[in-house]
Design an enzyme around this catalytic site. Structure first.
Site, PDB file in Angstrom:
ATOM      1  N   ASP A  11      -9.969 -24.175 -23.529  1.00 10.96           N
ATOM      2  CA  ASP A  11      -9.112 -24.621 -24.579  1.00 10.96           C
ATOM      3  C   ASP A  11      -8.551 -25.745 -23.782  1.00 10.96           C
ATOM      4  O   ASP A  11      -8.109 -25.333 -22.591  1.00 10.96           O
ATOM      5  CB  ASP A  11      -8.153 -23.637 -25.127  1.00 10.96           C
ATOM      6  CG  ASP A  11      -7.499 -24.425 -26.578  1.00 10.96           C
ATOM      7  OD1 ASP A  11      -8.027 -25.454 -26.823  1.00 10.96           O
ATOM      8  OD2 ASP A  11      -6.488 -23.751 -26.811  1.00 10.96           O
ATOM      9  N   ASP A  49      -5.070 -19.088 -25.523  1.00 15.06           N
ATOM     10  CA  ASP A  49      -3.954 -18.649 -25.979  1.00 15.06           C
ATOM     11  C   ASP A  49      -3.395 -18.597 -27.074  1.00 15.06           C
ATOM     12  O   ASP A  49      -2.216 -18.196 -27.212  1.00 15.06           O
ATOM     13  CB  ASP A  49      -2.980 -19.375 -24.789  1.00 15.06           C
ATOM     14  CG  ASP A  49      -3.025 -20.928 -25.388  1.00 15.06           C
ATOM     15  OD1 ASP A  49      -3.709 -21.243 -26.636  1.00 15.06           O
ATOM     16  OD2 ASP A  49      -1.827 -21.502 -25.070  1.00 15.06           O
ATOM     17  N   ASP A  73      -7.654 -18.393 -31.223  1.00 13.22           N
ATOM     18  CA  ASP A  73      -8.773 -18.040 -30.204  1.00 13.22           C
ATOM     19  C   ASP A  73      -9.250 -16.481 -30.086  1.00 13.22           C
ATOM     20  O   ASP A  73     -10.203 -16.406 -29.633  1.00 13.22           O
ATOM     21  CB  ASP A  73      -8.115 -18.319 -28.903  1.00 13.22           C
ATOM     22  CG  ASP A  73      -7.864 -19.612 -28.636  1.00 13.22           C
ATOM     23  OD1 ASP A  73      -8.461 -20.719 -29.323  1.00 13.22           O
ATOM     24  OD2 ASP A  73      -6.987 -20.024 -27.932  1.00 13.22           O
TER      25      ASP A  73
END
Length: 796
Positions: free
Chosen positions: A482, A681, A685
């Site tokens: 990410d 995080d 996700d």
């Protein structure tokens, strides 16, 4: 006194309770009673009373009176260490569950031996109060008290014919007298386990040792009591050969091996003990009246205000209320540089406050703190089974039966076809086969590597969920990351300001910060923080409204103000084109751009960006050199994502990615045959983290993400991924070494003990040498595994 918490079945395995456990109603397992608890101060039996109980170190203690309760509170450790009714000095804390390092499905509430393999059980969760392993203490006593007897019987058997050339009258009886205490007292724990393995039909190492020693000892007794029943071929030096010295020496050497093994095994829990030792024992609580008091950590509650002075450890997880200081978080994250903490910033328990004084609010206490969760994750990972171990388990299951068969064939083969005295040779070699073929090293090969590796990883801020994650991590070839919070800091920071004609940078920033004072948006925070840093005086807006997605409007000193994107400027009829070129240039660098208008005039623009973490370029270099392809997937706009990707050299970039798109991206790469790791995080996700071959949760993120992941990086730092992969490779290599050694040792040891080399060398392997080799094989496997704790990093 037992822990009140119920012991649930784990993985469908039965929970084997000790004889003194309480059942689920809290009643005695042997007889119902109205007073199931013991007051740790006076020893009196008491019933449950919520007003007279204290939780200390995960255990609830019950008291007969307020006076006993106050005495306990003043110094809990004194009463925990000397609880009435402890079975032995140095017993583990009440409520401790014991498990086998080779068979984690075995769990019971008392120490003892594993019913499957006979190995000594150890506490599931090590404690700082753990004294020396009681079995190690017992074995040491048995070993040293009987060692002189073993040495005496060995010397008499080996050198008796030299010391007494005419023969020693009654030598066999003397050897019998010397060896019997060794075999029957020092070896009694081994025979107990031998009997259990037969009764429970669980052949293990003790089946072999018990059978070998028992055969040598019983044969020797018969040869001493009734020598006449043996043919002349059994005689040597004027008497029938006896093997009391072999039985005694095997017991002594096995005790020595067990002592070395237990001491080495205790080192594998050193990592957890060092983590437990990090937590401070007390906290300085600020009462409502402003007075301060030192209280035990167990008395801290959520919402308490606590003072952390310079040089003290942060007692629990929470947030800064007042003060500013640099906090050393290296004990949890492995990151050596202290982090500056200001009001609102999060603090983790057990980290070290270095310079300033802080006042904090307690938010997570007890088992909820990050340290407690790290300890629990490490303990769970250490107890899990590596997929590689399945092969060893299957082999070990049939191994003992095959070895007993080989020993029987050795006896018959030598007895019928060997040189005289053939049956004596056959008997000695059969005993040697039974002793040398102990499958202990095979069973310990991977659990010891896993325990050492998980402990070392924890000190570097890497938490593996289980052994399978350690084994799989090295196979990863594609990493999806990410952008926000992983590659970047995750917090928007002021980038720059561009003033339109007729205005200064200070004007732009002052007006924008004044209007943004009432906004909760992270971009607004970044602008206001920069204005304050520059010492600009801000005006109070007369009105303020947020227009979702496009910006904010308000009135300042009688002028209408607009701060936002081009859509807001168009709605306000502001010509933003004079600064369009600068705005496009800033966007291409990955910044978010906001235009500012006052009245009907364009005042300027402000760029805010999410800065790339200092560690990210270095981390990406390490990952690429390890052969990983890095893919970026982010919810941000594609232009911003590509700008960041270009700056970092990431070729494959996916922008405006929704949670379900991330999941599809993971599955698409897996369909191409890639082994995919996903680092994230956020809650969004977690589906992709769970679907990836390896889910990597950045520890700065949410509990949901951490629970969905296979590996947690306590510090949200990509460099730890390279370290985790390097450690995975090292650990698997170590496991292969251990398994290879165990297989080769048995492949060579058994034929050697059976006497296959006798025609070439003319020598046989003594059962005593076999016992020494058997003990050293287990110790060498553990020693090799412990190398993992100290080996140098391959990936910084």
């Amino acid at each position: 006194m037992k822990n009140e918490s119920h012991h649930h079945h784990e993985h469908g395995a039965p929970v084997i309770e000790g004889a003194h456990g309480y059942d689920e109603r809290g009643e005695s397992g042997t007889a119902a009673t109205d007073a199931p608890y013991t007051d740790p101060v006076c020893g009196m039996k008491v019933g449950p009373d919520p007003d007279r109980e204290i939780a200390f170190k995960g255990q609830t203690y019950h008291f007969c009176s307020r006076r006993c309760m106050d005495r306990f509170q003043s110094d809990p450790q004194a009463y925990v260490d000397t609880r009435p009714g402890d079975a032995q000095a140095g017993a583990a804390p009440a409520g401790t569950m014991y498990t086998c390092p080779m068979h984690p499905e075995v769990r019971q509430s008392t120490p003892g031996a594993c019913p499957i393999c006979g190995m000594a059980l150890e506490p599931e969760m090590p404690s700082l109060e753990d004294s020396e392993n009681p079995e190690l203490v017992d074995f040491r006593r048995r070993f040293w008290w009987t060692l002189p007897l073993s040495l005496a019987v060995f010397a008499l058997a080996m050198f008796g014919h030299l010391l007494f050339p005419q023969g020693l009258r009654g030598q066999s009886w003397i050897e019998f007298a010397l060896s019997t205490p060794v075999v029957l007292w020092a070896g009694w724990p081994f025979f107990t386990r031998w009997w259990q393995s037969i009764v429970k039909r669980r052949p293990n190492m003790w089946t072999l040792i018990g059978t070998g020693v028992g055969a040598a000892y019983c044969y020797s007794i018969v040869a001493t009591v009734a020598p006449g029943i043996f043919p002349a071929g059994f005689a040597a030096h004027g008497r029938v050969s006896v093997y009391f010295e072999a039985a005694a020496a095997i017991i002594s050497l096995t005790l020595l091996g067990q002592m070395l093994e237990l001491r080495a095994r205790s080192q594998t829990s050193a990592a957890i003990k060092s983590l437990l030792a990090m937590a401070p024992k007390t906290a300085r609580r600020i009462r409502a009246d402003g007075a301060e008091e030192d209280v035990p950590l167990t008395h801290v509650h959520v919402g308490d205000a606590l003072r952390v002075r310079p040089g003290e450890k942060v007692p629990v997880d929470g947030a800064v209320l007042e003060g500013e200081s640099a906090v050393d978080e290296s004990m949890l994250t492995g990151e050596p540089v202290p982090v500056t903490k200001r009001p609102g910033d999060k603090l983790a328990g057990a980290t070290l406050n270095t310079s300033g004084s802080l006042v904090m609010r307690a938010e997570k206490v007890g088992s909820q703190t990050m340290l407690s969760q790290i300890v629990q994750m490490v303990a769970n990972a250490q107890r899990s089974r590596a997929p590689m171990q399945r092969l060893a388990d299957v082999v070990a299951g049939y191994f003992v039966v095959v070895v007993v068969g080989i020993a029987a064939l050795t006896l018959l083969g030598w007895g019928m076809f060997g040189p005289e005295p053939s049956w004596v040779y056959g008997f000695v070699n059969a005993v040697a086969v039974l002793i040398i073929a102990c499958p202990c090293a095979l069973g310990l090969a991977t659990p010891m590597s896993i325990m050492a590796a998980t402990g070392r990883a924890a000190t570097q801020g890497i938490l593996f969920r289980d052994a399978a994650a350690i084994e799989s991590m090295r196979k990863v070839d594609t990493l999806i990351v990410d952008k926000t919070g992983t590659l970047t800091a995750g917090k928007p920071a002021f980038d720059r300001v561009v003033a339109a004609e007729g205005f200064s940078e200070a004007d732009v920033l002052r007006i924008a910060a004044s209007i943004d004072q009432g906004s909760e948006h992270p971009l607004a925070h970044a602008i206001v923080a920069e204005a304050r840093r520059r010492g600009l005086s801000l005006d109070k807006p007369e009105s303020f409204e947020s227009s979702s997605g496009i910006g904010v409007r308000g009135m300042l000193a009688g002028q209408p103000i607009a701060l936002g994107n081009t859509a807001l400027m168009d709605a306000e009829n502001i010509d933003w084109h004079p600064l369009a070129q600068q705005a496009e240039g800033l966007r291409s660098e990955g910044a978010s751009v906001m235009y500012l208008a006052s009245g009907m005039r364009l005042v300027g623009l402000i760029a805010v960006s999410d800065p790339v973490k200092d560690s990210t370029p270095e981390a990406l270099r390490a990952l690429r050199s390890a052969g990983l392809k890095v893919v970026m997937a982010t919810g941000d706009g594609l232009a911003t994502a590509k700008a960041v990707g270009k700056r970092l050299g990431i070729e494959e970039v996916h922008g405006e990615v929704r949670p379900e798109t991330k999941l599809e991206l993971v599955r698409g790469l897996q369909r191409q045959g890639k082994v995919v790791a996903m680092a994230g995080d956020g809650i969004n996700d977690s589906p992709a983290l769970a679907a990836a071959d390896i889910g990597l949760a950045m520890g700065t993120g949410t509990d949901v993400a951490i629970n969905s992941a296979h590996v947690t990086l306590v510090k949200g730092d990509l460099r730890a991924i390279a370290r985790a992969r390097s450690l995975s490779e090292e650990t698997v290599r170590n496991m292969y070494q251990n398994l290879g050694f165990a297989f080769v040792y048995n492949a060579l040891g058994i034929p050697l003990a059976a006497g296959l080399l006798y025609p070439i060398t003319g020598h046989l392997l003594s059962p005593m040498i076999a016992a020494l080799a058997m003990s050293l094989s287990s110790v060498s496997v553990i020693t090799n595994a412990l190398r993992l704790r100290n080996s140098k990093e391959q990936a910084a």
